[in-house]
Design an enzyme around this catalytic site. Structure first.
Site, PDB file in Angstrom:
ATOM      1  N   LYS A   1     -13.303  -0.554   7.002  1.00  0.00           N
ATOM      2  CA  LYS A   1     -13.950  -1.365   5.951  1.00  0.00           C
ATOM      3  C   LYS A   1     -14.965  -2.331   6.541  1.00  0.00           C
ATOM      4  CE  LYS A   1     -10.038   0.162   4.169  1.00  0.00           C
ATOM      5  NZ  LYS A   1      -9.761   1.125   3.155  1.00  0.00           N
TER       6      LYS A   1
ATOM      7  N   TRP B   1       0.858  -1.192   0.000  1.00  0.00           N
ATOM      8  CA  TRP B   1       0.000   0.000   0.000  1.00  0.00           C
ATOM      9  C   TRP B   1       0.891   1.238   0.000  1.00  0.00           C
ATOM     10  CZ3 TRP B   1      -2.064   2.484   4.976  1.00  0.00           C
ATOM     11  CH2 TRP B   1      -3.062   3.425   4.698  1.00  0.00           C
TER      12      TRP B   1
ATOM     13  N   ASP C   1      -0.360  -5.716   9.535  1.00  0.00           N
ATOM     14  CA  ASP C   1      -1.369  -4.689   9.219  1.00  0.00           C
ATOM     15  C   ASP C   1      -2.618  -5.398   8.679  1.00  0.00           C
ATOM     16  OD1 ASP C   1      -2.868  -2.530   8.516  1.00  0.00           O
ATOM     17  OD2 ASP C   1      -1.636  -1.951   6.786  1.00  0.00           O
TER      18      ASP C   1
HETATM   19  C1  LMR Z   1      -6.891   1.953  -0.052  1.00  0.00           C
HETATM   20  O1  LMR Z   1      -5.859   1.294  -0.102  1.00  0.00           O
HETATM   21  O2  LMR Z   1      -7.483   2.362  -1.067  1.00  0.00           O
HETATM   22  C2  LMR Z   1      -7.515   2.243   1.292  1.00  0.00           C
HETATM   23  O3  LMR Z   1      -6.738   1.701   2.300  1.00  0.00           O
HETATM   24  C3  LMR Z   1      -7.848   3.673   1.497  1.00  0.00           C
HETATM   25  C4  LMR Z   1      -6.644   4.540   1.723  1.00  0.00           C
HETATM   26  O4  LMR Z   1      -6.639   5.251   2.737  1.00  0.00           O
HETATM   27  O5  LMR Z   1      -5.727   4.529   0.912  1.00  0.00           O
END
Ligand code: LMR
Length: 394
Positions: free
Chosen positions: A241, A125, A206
């Site tokens: 979520k 991420w 996480d």
């Molecule tokens: C995502 O990966 O789209 C979500 O976790 C929202 C975010 O805050 O990025």
């Protein structure tokens, strides 16, 4: 004073959401940010949340300060969700969303453990990078996913973890890997845990999508297997979520310690970090979740609503893959069908993503991450046809 400040780089996920909101095309489809839409394309207010909120309203509680770490009941409920029962050796505090838990954990690692580096999966991420670098940690990667073949790079991952220095901090996704949707099997988790024990690594789990993979308990396999060892570790969890409480910014940070006494001291350290950052957490979201987790009937309602969400995402995966297969796509649609959680790493390239956005107002996060819950029966054929169109040539 401020003239030297240059324009900042927009966040890749949040800025895409803004662009989507401004798009006037009535056929627009948001497959970008990790947000659950229901079968009618609405962000749901879960029924269990609605009932819990009504109860809170009726109680007419004053809006007083909560404890710095959040309520003791809420901490026990988080532990029960993650580990099946409350655990004395775990220090749990409420956090400002999953991101806040990651930042708090990063601050703890920096200030109390004197670590200056962390290893994250390649890819991970985008905000993991931002949060950890922002907390002063150097971010390194371990191999995870090969976008060309669509395969997990498990052997390379294990090799890299095996070569890390003792005490190295490793960020792991227990379920619904973001962005690839590709998870480890229980056997692969056991192999990772064996390396973590042997190399004396410090795992930081996480879990932002508990319940969206195989189920509330199943998605915690790695956490519960790790708890059976003598390894200390951190867990950040989110209610954005799975309770659809995105805007309430609700999550938790749990630190598993060697003893209950150590957990008391670790909780004290976390309280110090919280107090000097934002003082104490907001209360509305945690009171909602406390209420619904404390009432067995509301819990059941919530869990069944979550099951419906998970199953609907799977239906959309199967539906889109079938549409692409029938149209004779060059894209490896089996990824969309088989990956888990909200996301799929589709293999769509930058040009194809650009075309989807410009010609069809279909929004995905680069490079090729699709958020499946943006699909529904009304837009499935439109999205399949658009993907078929943009993948006709490589
Ligand atoms: C995502 O990966 O789209 C979500 O976790 C929202 C975010 O805050 O990025």
């Amino acid at each position: 004073m401020f003239d030297h400040i240059t324009p900042s780089t927009p966040d890749p996920i949040m800025s895409l959401m803004e662009a989507y909101m401004q798009d006037a095309n009535p056929q627009k489809v948001n497959l970008g940010i990790g947000l659950y839409y229901d079968h009618q394309g609405n962000i749901p207010l879960m029924q269990a949340v609605h009932i819990a909120e009504q109860r809170l309203l009726e109680q007419q509680r004053p809006h007083t300060y909560p404890p710095i770490e959040g309520s003791a009941l809420f901490a026990r409920q988080i532990q029960t969700l993650l580990f099946g029962e409350p655990v004395d050796r775990i220090a749990t505090v409420q956090s400002v969303g999953g991101s806040g838990a990651l930042k708090l954990g990063a601050d703890f690692i920096y200030h109390y453990l004197a670590r200056r580096e962390i290893w994250v999966s390649d890819p991970t991420w985008a905000n993991h990078w931002a949060i950890f670098e922002g907390a002063g940690l150097k971010v390194n990667t371990y191999p995870y996913f090969d976008d060309a073949s669509g395969e997990l790079r498990f052997a390379a991952m294990l090799d890299t973890l095996s070569a890390l220095p003792e005490g190295a901090v490793v960020l792991l996704h227990p379920c619904c890997h973001n962005p690839t949707g590709t998870d480890l099997s229980p056997a692969q988790w056991q192999a990772v845990i064996e390396v973590v024990q042997r190399r004396r690594l410090l795992p930081f789990f996480d879990i932002a999508y508990q319940g969206f993979g195989d189920g509330l308990d199943e998605d915690c396999f790695a956490l519960r297997a790790m708890l059976k060892t003598d390894v200390d570790f951190l867990v950040s969890n989110s209610f954005s979520k799975n309770v659809a409480l995105y805007g309430q910014r609700l999550g938790g940070l749990s630190v598993r310690c060697a003893t209950a006494e150590a957990a008391v001291n670790v909780k004290g350290a976390l309280k110090t970090l919280i107090r000097r950052s934002y003082s104490c957490p907001p209360t509305h979201g945690s009171q909602i979740v406390e209420t619904l987790l404390a009432d067995p009937q509301l819990y059941q309602l919530w869990a069944s609503e979550l099951t419906t969400m998970r199953q609907r995402i799977k239906q959309m995966r199967v539906g889109l893959a079938a549409g692409l297969e029938q149209g004779g796509t060059t894209l490896d649609y089996t990824r969309i069908r088989d990956q888990k959680g909200m996301f799929s790493y589709t293999g769509l390239n930058e040009r194809q993503l650009g075309q989807l956005r410009q010609q069809y107002s279909i929004y995905l996060v680069a490079p090729g991450r699709m958020c499946l819950p943006g699909l529904n029966q009304q837009n499935l054929d439109y999205v399949a046809a658009a993907i078929l169109d943009v993948t006709r040539t490589a």
